[in-house]
Enzyme design. Structure first.
Site, PDB file in Angstrom:
ATOM      1  N   CYS A  44      -8.971   9.103   1.874  1.00 37.83           N
ATOM      2  CA  CYS A  44      -8.731   7.719   1.436  1.00 37.83           C
ATOM      3  C   CYS A  44      -9.518   6.692   2.250  1.00 37.83           C
ATOM      4  O   CYS A  44      -9.689   5.554   1.820  1.00 37.83           O
ATOM      5  CB  CYS A  44      -7.244   7.402   1.489  1.00 37.83           C
ATOM      6  SG  CYS A  44      -6.254   8.578   0.569  1.00 37.83           S
ATOM      7  N   ASN A 101      -2.147   5.717  -5.817  1.00 35.73           N
ATOM      8  CA  ASN A 101      -3.118   5.931  -4.737  1.00 35.73           C
ATOM      9  C   ASN A 101      -4.327   6.672  -5.310  1.00 35.73           C
ATOM     10  O   ASN A 101      -4.227   7.846  -5.652  1.00 35.73           O
ATOM     11  CB  ASN A 101      -2.433   6.748  -3.637  1.00 35.73           C
ATOM     12  CG  ASN A 101      -3.358   7.070  -2.479  1.00 35.73           C
ATOM     13  OD1 ASN A 101      -4.564   6.865  -2.551  1.00 35.73           O
ATOM     14  ND2 ASN A 101      -2.780   7.589  -1.409  1.00 35.73           N
ATOM     15  N   HIS A 122      -5.961  -0.101   1.811  1.00 32.65           N
ATOM     16  CA  HIS A 122      -5.801   1.100   0.997  1.00 32.65           C
ATOM     17  C   HIS A 122      -4.456   1.018   0.283  1.00 32.65           C
ATOM     18  O   HIS A 122      -3.442   0.663   0.875  1.00 32.65           O
ATOM     19  CB  HIS A 122      -5.865   2.335   1.905  1.00 32.65           C
ATOM     20  CG  HIS A 122      -5.517   3.603   1.197  1.00 32.65           C
ATOM     21  ND1 HIS A 122      -6.022   3.920  -0.048  1.00 32.65           N
ATOM     22  CD2 HIS A 122      -4.715   4.641   1.557  1.00 32.65           C
ATOM     23  CE1 HIS A 122      -5.539   5.086  -0.416  1.00 32.65           C
ATOM     24  NE2 HIS A 122      -4.745   5.543   0.525  1.00 32.65           N
TER      25      HIS A 122
HETATM   26  O1  UT7 Z   1      -3.452   8.096   1.430  1.00 30.62           O
HETATM   27  C1  UT7 Z   1      -2.453   8.722   2.151  1.00 30.62           C
HETATM   28  C2  UT7 Z   1      -1.494   9.338   1.185  1.00 30.62           C
HETATM   29  N1  UT7 Z   1      -0.174   9.531   1.620  1.00 30.62           N
HETATM   30  C3  UT7 Z   1       0.718   8.557   1.832  1.00 30.62           C
HETATM   31  O2  UT7 Z   1       0.441   7.399   1.841  1.00 30.62           O
HETATM   32  C4  UT7 Z   1       2.144   8.998   2.027  1.00 30.62           C
HETATM   33  C5  UT7 Z   1       2.914   8.065   2.866  1.00 30.62           C
HETATM   34  N2  UT7 Z   1       4.313   8.316   2.677  1.00 30.62           N
HETATM   35  C6  UT7 Z   1       5.029   7.751   1.685  1.00 30.62           C
HETATM   36  O3  UT7 Z   1       4.510   6.986   0.895  1.00 30.62           O
HETATM   37  C7  UT7 Z   1       6.510   8.045   1.623  1.00 30.62           C
HETATM   38  O4  UT7 Z   1       6.880   8.804   2.754  1.00 30.62           O
HETATM   39  C8  UT7 Z   1       6.928   8.803   0.327  1.00 30.62           C
HETATM   40  C9  UT7 Z   1       6.817   7.860  -0.875  1.00 30.62           C
HETATM   41  C10 UT7 Z   1       6.063  10.011   0.108  1.00 30.62           C
HETATM   42  C11 UT7 Z   1       8.381   9.237   0.426  1.00 30.62           C
HETATM   43  O5  UT7 Z   1       9.210   8.122   0.645  1.00 30.62           O
HETATM   44  P1  UT7 Z   1      10.326   8.159   1.777  1.00 30.62           P
HETATM   45  O6  UT7 Z   1      11.054   6.894   1.706  1.00 30.62           O
HETATM   46  O7  UT7 Z   1       9.628   8.519   3.060  1.00 30.62           O
HETATM   47  O8  UT7 Z   1      11.262   9.306   1.264  1.00 30.62           O
HETATM   48  P2  UT7 Z   1      11.655  10.675   1.984  1.00 30.62           P
HETATM   49  O9  UT7 Z   1      10.470  11.579   2.043  1.00 30.62           O
HETATM   50  O10 UT7 Z   1      12.366  10.349   3.247  1.00 30.62           O
HETATM   51  O11 UT7 Z   1      12.674  11.249   0.946  1.00 30.62           O
HETATM   52  C12 UT7 Z   1      13.907  10.616   0.673  1.00 30.62           C
HETATM   53  C13 UT7 Z   1      14.586  11.395  -0.419  1.00 30.62           C
HETATM   54  C14 UT7 Z   1      14.598  12.898  -0.188  1.00 30.62           C
HETATM   55  O12 UT7 Z   1      15.837  13.398  -0.617  1.00 30.62           O
HETATM   56  P3  UT7 Z   1      16.981  13.769   0.437  1.00 30.62           P
HETATM   57  O13 UT7 Z   1      16.362  14.790   1.334  1.00 30.62           O
HETATM   58  O14 UT7 Z   1      17.282  12.467   1.146  1.00 30.62           O
HETATM   59  O15 UT7 Z   1      18.081  14.268  -0.428  1.00 30.62           O
HETATM   60  C15 UT7 Z   1      13.516  13.399  -1.119  1.00 30.62           C
HETATM   61  O16 UT7 Z   1      13.736  14.720  -1.550  1.00 30.62           O
HETATM   62  O17 UT7 Z   1      13.920  11.180  -1.659  1.00 30.62           O
HETATM   63  C16 UT7 Z   1      13.648  12.435  -2.272  1.00 30.62           C
HETATM   64  N3  UT7 Z   1      12.433  12.337  -3.062  1.00 30.62           N
HETATM   65  C17 UT7 Z   1      12.437  11.934  -4.341  1.00 30.62           C
HETATM   66  N4  UT7 Z   1      13.445  11.561  -5.160  1.00 30.62           N
HETATM   67  C18 UT7 Z   1      13.106  11.191  -6.410  1.00 30.62           C
HETATM   68  C19 UT7 Z   1      11.162  12.587  -2.685  1.00 30.62           C
HETATM   69  N5  UT7 Z   1      10.321  12.360  -3.700  1.00 30.62           N
HETATM   70  C20 UT7 Z   1      11.101  11.955  -4.741  1.00 30.62           C
HETATM   71  C21 UT7 Z   1      10.818  11.572  -6.061  1.00 30.62           C
HETATM   72  N6  UT7 Z   1      11.849  11.200  -6.857  1.00 30.62           N
HETATM   73  N7  UT7 Z   1       9.558  11.540  -6.548  1.00 30.62           N
END
Ligand code: UT7
Length: 327
Positions: free
Chosen positions: A114, A284, A254
C-alpha cells in the site's frame, strides 16, 4: 533554481463492477453495519475475470498522459507499484509499456504494497531531480480481489481494485515534490502477507489446499502500527521542511480504514476536514489508494497553485512513507 519533479498529469481507473456490503452479507457472516462502523467502507470495485493489474494501470495511465498533454513517446521511464502483478514476471510495468506502445525506455515494478505509490514517486523523483531523465510515468495499481480469501470475513470486506497514475516532469519552478520519506521494518513482515505462489511455497496442490494463495493479516496489530508509523512520518516530513500541520492544505492518506485516519487526525490535532477520505466507495485499493485520492482531490478543485499537500501511506512489509508536494 534546483530541478524539481512536478506532477503534470493525473489519472485513475476503477473497474465497473461494484460489490456492496450488502453483497458481502450474502457471502460471509458479516453485516453492512459492522463493516461501515469498523472501517467506513460501503462498497468497493472488483476487476472482471479478464481484467488484470496491467489493464487497470494502463487505463489510468492513458488518462494521466492525456491530462499531462504529452504523448506516450515523451516518457523516459515507467514505474508501476503493485503487489498483484499480472504474472510473477515480466513486470506489470513492461506490460503497461507494451500497451502504451512505447519503445526505447525502461520500465519496472516496485513491491511496497500500500506504500507502493509513494515509494515509486520517490524513486522517480530521484531520477528526475538528478537531471538524468525528464519525464516519467508513476502508477499505483492493485487487484486485491484476486488474492483475497472470499471466505475470510476478517479480510475480504476491506479491499477493492483500482489504479492511479501520475506523469512527473522536470521543472525549474518552485513547485513539485519537495521531499519524500521512506521506511520499512521487515521484522513485521508477518502482519500482512500472501504466503503462497512464490519461491517459499510454490504452487502445489498442498499449497492450494491450505489456502496459502490468499492474504493473511493480523488486523488489530496492523491497525496500531499504521496509526503510529503514519503519524510519525507526517511529523518528520513537516519538521524536515520547517512546516506545521497548519501549512498543509490537505493530507492525502492511504485509504485503509476510516478509524485509522481519525486516529491520525486526533494524534496530530488536525481536523478530519483536512484529510481526503474516499474509502467508502473503493475500500482499500492498496497501491492505488493514494493516487486515486490525489486524482479526485485535484479534480474537485480544492488545491490551488502553491498549496502544500502531504501524501502518506503504510502497508505490507511493513513499509510506510510520505511525500510533501507543493502544487
Ligand atoms: O493497507 C493495510 C491493510 N490492512 C489494514 O489496514 C488493517 C488494519 N486493521 C483494521 O482495519 C481492523 O483491525 C479490522 C477492520 C480488520 C478489524 O476491526 P477491529 O475493530 O480491529 O475488529 P477485531 O479484529 O478486534 O474483531 C472484533 C470482532 C471479532 O469478533 P469477536 O472475537 O469479538 O467475537 C471478529 O471476529 O469482529 C469480528 N469480525 C467481524 N464481524 C463481522 C471481524 N471481521 C468481521 C466482519 N463482520 N467482516
Amino acid at each position: 533554481m534546483p530541478i524539481r519533479s512536478r506532477i503534470i498529469g493525473l489519472g485513475s481507473y476503477v473497474p465497473e463492477r461494484v460489490l456492496t456490503n450488502y453483497d458481502l452479507e450474502k457471502m460471509v457472516d458479516t453485516s453492512h453495519e459492522w463493516i461501515l462502523d469498523r472501517t467506513g467502507i460501503s462498497e468497493r470495485r472488483i476487476a472482471s475475470e479478464e481484467e488484470a493489474t496491467s489493464d487497470l494501470a494502463y487505463l489510468a495511465s492513458q488518462i494521466a498522459i492525456r491530462d499531462a498533454g504529452i504523448k506516450p513517446g515523451d516518457l523516459d521511464f515507467i514505474i508501476v507499484a503493485t503487489v498483484t502483478p499480472d504474472m510473477l514476471f515480466p513486470s506489470s510495468a513492461c506490460l503497461v509499456q507494451q500497451k502504451l506502445g512505447v519503445q526505447g525506455i525502461f520500465a519496472f515494478d516496485i513491491s511496497a504494497a500500500c506504500s507502493g505509490f509513494i515509494y515509486a514517486l520517490s524513486v522517480a523523483d530521484q531520477y528526475i531531480k538528478s537531471g538524468i531523465y525528464r519525464t516519467g510515468l508513476v502508477v499505483g495499481a492493485d487487484a486485491f480481489s484476486k488474492v483475497v480469501d472470499w471466505t475470510d470475513r476478517n479480510t475480504c470486506v476491506l479491499f477493492g481494485d483500482g489504479a492511479g497514475a501520475a506523469v512527473l516532469q522536470a521543472d525549474s519552478g518552485n513547485s513539485g515534490i519537495i521531499s519524500t520519506h521512506l521506511y520499512s521494518d521487515g521484522a513485521l513482515w508477518d502482519l500482512l502477507y500472501v504466503p503462497g505462489g512464490g519461491s517459499r511455497n510454490p504452487p502445489s496442490e498442498a499449497m492450494l489446499g491450505n489456502r496459502l494463495q490468499y492474504i493473511k493479516m493480523r488486523g488489530n496489530e496492523t491497525f496500531k502500527v499504521a496509526v503510529n508509523t503514519m503519524s510519525e512520518v507526517i511529523k518528520e516530513a513537516l519538521k524536515c521542511n520547517g512546516l506545521t500541520p497548519d501549512d498543509i492544505k490537505l493530507f492525502i492518506p492511504h485509504q485503509a480504514n476510516l478509524r485509522i485516519i481519525q486516529a491520525i487526525s486526533k494524534k496530530l490535532n488536525v481536523p478530519m476536514e483536512r484529510f481526503k477520505v474516499n474509502l467508502a466507495n473503493y475500500g482499500n485499493t492498496s497501491a492505488a489508494s493514494v493516487p486515486i485520492a490525489l486524482y479526485e482531490t485535484i479534480r474537485e478543485g480544492k488545491i490551488e497553485k502553491g498549496d502544500y499537500i502531504l501524501l502518506e501511506a503504510f502497508g505490507a512489509g511493513l513499509t510506510w512513507g510520505a511525500a510533501l508536494i507543493k502544487w
